[in-house]
Design an enzyme around this catalytic site. Sequence first.
Site, PDB file in Angstrom:
ATOM      1  N   CYS A 138       0.729  -1.141  -0.002  1.00 37.17           N
ATOM      2  CA  CYS A 138      -0.045   0.036   0.095  1.00 37.17           C
ATOM      3  C   CYS A 138       0.790   1.237  -0.052  1.00 37.17           C
ATOM      4  O   CYS A 138       1.703   1.434   0.856  1.00 37.17           O
ATOM      5  CB  CYS A 138      -1.089  -0.009   1.023  1.00 37.17           C
ATOM      6  SG  CYS A 138      -2.150   1.331   1.154  1.00 37.17           S
ATOM      7  N   ASN A 189      -0.185  -9.928  -9.899  1.00 39.00           N
ATOM      8  CA  ASN A 189      -1.305  -8.901  -9.808  1.00 39.00           C
ATOM      9  C   ASN A 189      -0.962  -7.807 -10.565  1.00 39.00           C
ATOM     10  O   ASN A 189       0.251  -7.616 -10.640  1.00 39.00           O
ATOM     11  CB  ASN A 189      -1.322  -8.743  -8.353  1.00 39.00           C
ATOM     12  CG  ASN A 189      -2.218  -7.424  -7.802  1.00 39.00           C
ATOM     13  OD1 ASN A 189      -2.101  -6.484  -7.459  1.00 39.00           O
ATOM     14  ND2 ASN A 189      -3.662  -7.705  -8.312  1.00 39.00           N
ATOM     15  N   GLY A 190      -2.043  -6.998 -10.683  1.00 37.97           N
ATOM     16  CA  GLY A 190      -1.784  -5.657 -11.497  1.00 37.97           C
ATOM     17  C   GLY A 190      -2.209  -5.689 -12.849  1.00 37.97           C
ATOM     18  O   GLY A 190      -1.871  -4.683 -13.578  1.00 37.97           O
ATOM     19  N   ARG A 210      -9.201  -4.749  -9.721  1.00 39.54           N
ATOM     20  CA  ARG A 210     -10.342  -3.617 -10.268  1.00 39.54           C
ATOM     21  C   ARG A 210     -11.085  -4.062 -11.327  1.00 39.54           C
ATOM     22  O   ARG A 210     -12.281  -3.892 -11.324  1.00 39.54           O
ATOM     23  CB  ARG A 210      -9.230  -2.366 -11.078  1.00 39.54           C
ATOM     24  CG  ARG A 210      -8.830  -1.401  -9.822  1.00 39.54           C
ATOM     25  CD  ARG A 210      -7.740  -0.628 -10.580  1.00 39.54           C
ATOM     26  NE  ARG A 210      -6.664  -1.080 -11.118  1.00 39.54           N
ATOM     27  CZ  ARG A 210      -5.781  -1.126 -12.185  1.00 39.54           C
ATOM     28  NH1 ARG A 210      -6.166   0.195 -12.784  1.00 39.54           N
ATOM     29  NH2 ARG A 210      -4.999  -1.820 -12.583  1.00 39.54           N
TER      30      ARG A 210
HETATM   31  C1  FNR Z   1      -6.812  -1.638  -3.511  1.00 41.48           C
HETATM   32  N1  FNR Z   1      -5.543  -2.473  -3.345  1.00 41.48           N
HETATM   33  C2  FNR Z   1      -5.462  -2.952  -2.242  1.00 41.48           C
HETATM   34  N2  FNR Z   1      -4.308  -3.763  -2.091  1.00 41.48           N
HETATM   35  C3  FNR Z   1      -4.063  -4.230  -0.712  1.00 41.48           C
HETATM   36  O1  FNR Z   1      -2.806  -5.150  -0.697  1.00 41.48           O
HETATM   37  N3  FNR Z   1      -4.944  -4.195   0.315  1.00 41.48           N
HETATM   38  C4  FNR Z   1      -5.975  -3.278   0.010  1.00 41.48           C
HETATM   39  O2  FNR Z   1      -6.903  -3.194   1.067  1.00 41.48           O
HETATM   40  C5  FNR Z   1      -6.139  -2.771  -1.091  1.00 41.48           C
HETATM   41  N4  FNR Z   1      -7.467  -2.112  -1.468  1.00 41.48           N
HETATM   42  C6  FNR Z   1      -7.471  -1.359  -2.520  1.00 41.48           C
HETATM   43  C7  FNR Z   1      -8.849  -0.775  -2.876  1.00 41.48           C
HETATM   44  C8  FNR Z   1      -9.222  -0.524  -4.310  1.00 41.48           C
HETATM   45  C9  FNR Z   1     -10.522   0.230  -4.432  1.00 41.48           C
HETATM   46  C10 FNR Z   1      -8.516  -0.793  -5.358  1.00 41.48           C
HETATM   47  C11 FNR Z   1      -8.760  -0.423  -6.672  1.00 41.48           C
HETATM   48  C12 FNR Z   1      -7.372  -1.335  -5.162  1.00 41.48           C
HETATM   49  C13 FNR Z   1      -4.638  -2.671  -4.569  1.00 41.48           C
HETATM   50  C14 FNR Z   1      -5.113  -4.002  -5.239  1.00 41.48           C
HETATM   51  O3  FNR Z   1      -5.327  -5.165  -4.418  1.00 41.48           O
HETATM   52  C15 FNR Z   1      -4.178  -4.349  -6.623  1.00 41.48           C
HETATM   53  O4  FNR Z   1      -2.897  -4.480  -5.821  1.00 41.48           O
HETATM   54  C16 FNR Z   1      -4.044  -3.144  -7.590  1.00 41.48           C
HETATM   55  O5  FNR Z   1      -5.322  -2.857  -7.612  1.00 41.48           O
HETATM   56  C17 FNR Z   1      -3.547  -3.798  -8.943  1.00 41.48           C
HETATM   57  O6  FNR Z   1      -4.284  -4.933  -9.239  1.00 41.48           O
HETATM   58  P1  FNR Z   1      -5.456  -4.704 -10.469  1.00 41.48           P
HETATM   59  O7  FNR Z   1      -6.454  -3.541  -9.983  1.00 41.48           O
HETATM   60  O8  FNR Z   1      -4.530  -4.382 -11.852  1.00 41.48           O
HETATM   61  O9  FNR Z   1      -5.996  -6.230 -10.645  1.00 41.48           O
END
Ligand code: FNR
Length: 337
Positions: free
Chosen positions: A111, A209-210, A237
Amino acid sequence: MLDYVDKMILAPMVRIGTLPMRLLALRYGADIVYCEELVDVKLLRSKRIENNLLGTVDYVDMTDGTVVFRTCAEEAGKVVLQIGTCCADRAAKIVDKFQGDVAGFDVNMGCPKEFSLKGGMGAALLDHPDKIQAILSNMIRHSKIPVTCKIRVKPCLEETKKLVKLISATGVAAIGVHGRTKDERPKHENRNDYIAALTEVSHVPLIANGGSKEIASFEDILKFKASTKAASVMIARAAEWNCSVFRREGMLSVDQVIRDYLMLCVDFDNQSNNSKYAVQNMLGNMQHTSVEGVATLKAQTLEELCSIWKLEEYFKSVHDDRMLDAIKLGPGPETDL
Ligand code: FNR
């Protein structure tokens, strides 16, 4: 026991990953679901309550009565509790307290938000391998169930490899890797090539992820998995926008997903502001352009949300049944608060 090979995983998402979204993801085809990140001190001051009315186990913040974490039998063996922590002692206490109710633990090491960084949590840990080692080893010592962590890559691949080797030597069951650095934002390309290179040095399965920008269907999830060479994939997302991305049979309309989601919110008495937030995220631009979207923005209760999405009968029947059950059960945990 959870394993992390060939799994489709709902990523941790603050305010999105509460019980209804996790169950929705499982029903659509996800294998493992992570809860939203919950900060250690909040978890430690919560009280465990068996909620017979809903058939759930609730961890309740006794200072304000809010539910910090709610789980139920349907996600048993599949739900991972993600924690925000910078303290090995508190992390181990969480393991002791929660391991009977979840299938795994994860530590957020990615984070980039100020709140996390200032508290030495999330991506702040990436520069403190000693702390990473202490937290994970202590959790693993206390835990009968798998412990994982979720990291971001570092700008330098060699540095990231060192980190992954160090983490995999602690005894974690898997490592989640978001292919962006602490300073990169969603608009930046995900470094799938870094994740692929990391699979060569890790002794444990990696969870890629990502990839959400490249994911608009279940097939795209498979392509993302192949391009990262990871053992499993974790979707945030793309699932936030349309959770049916986990369906092997094909995606459903956003309207259908919203209705499926709201029914689960009713079943598990999800907080109305939390339910509304998740629906807004599914609607995206349609919040402003569709009749239902505009009405959703104005809604203040779960009942109002349900009536916008033509679920007023469902809401009423579940509520009426619950009232009868409450009378049969007599004073329960809710009246204890
Ligand atoms: C997140 N992400 C996130 N990561 C994590 O480790 N703990 C969390 O609580 C959160 N909270 C969170 C809320 C929201 C609304 C979003 C969009 C993202 C990050 C998420 O888990 C992920 O690492 C990134 O969004 C990248 O992955 P995607 O979106 O490309 O699949």
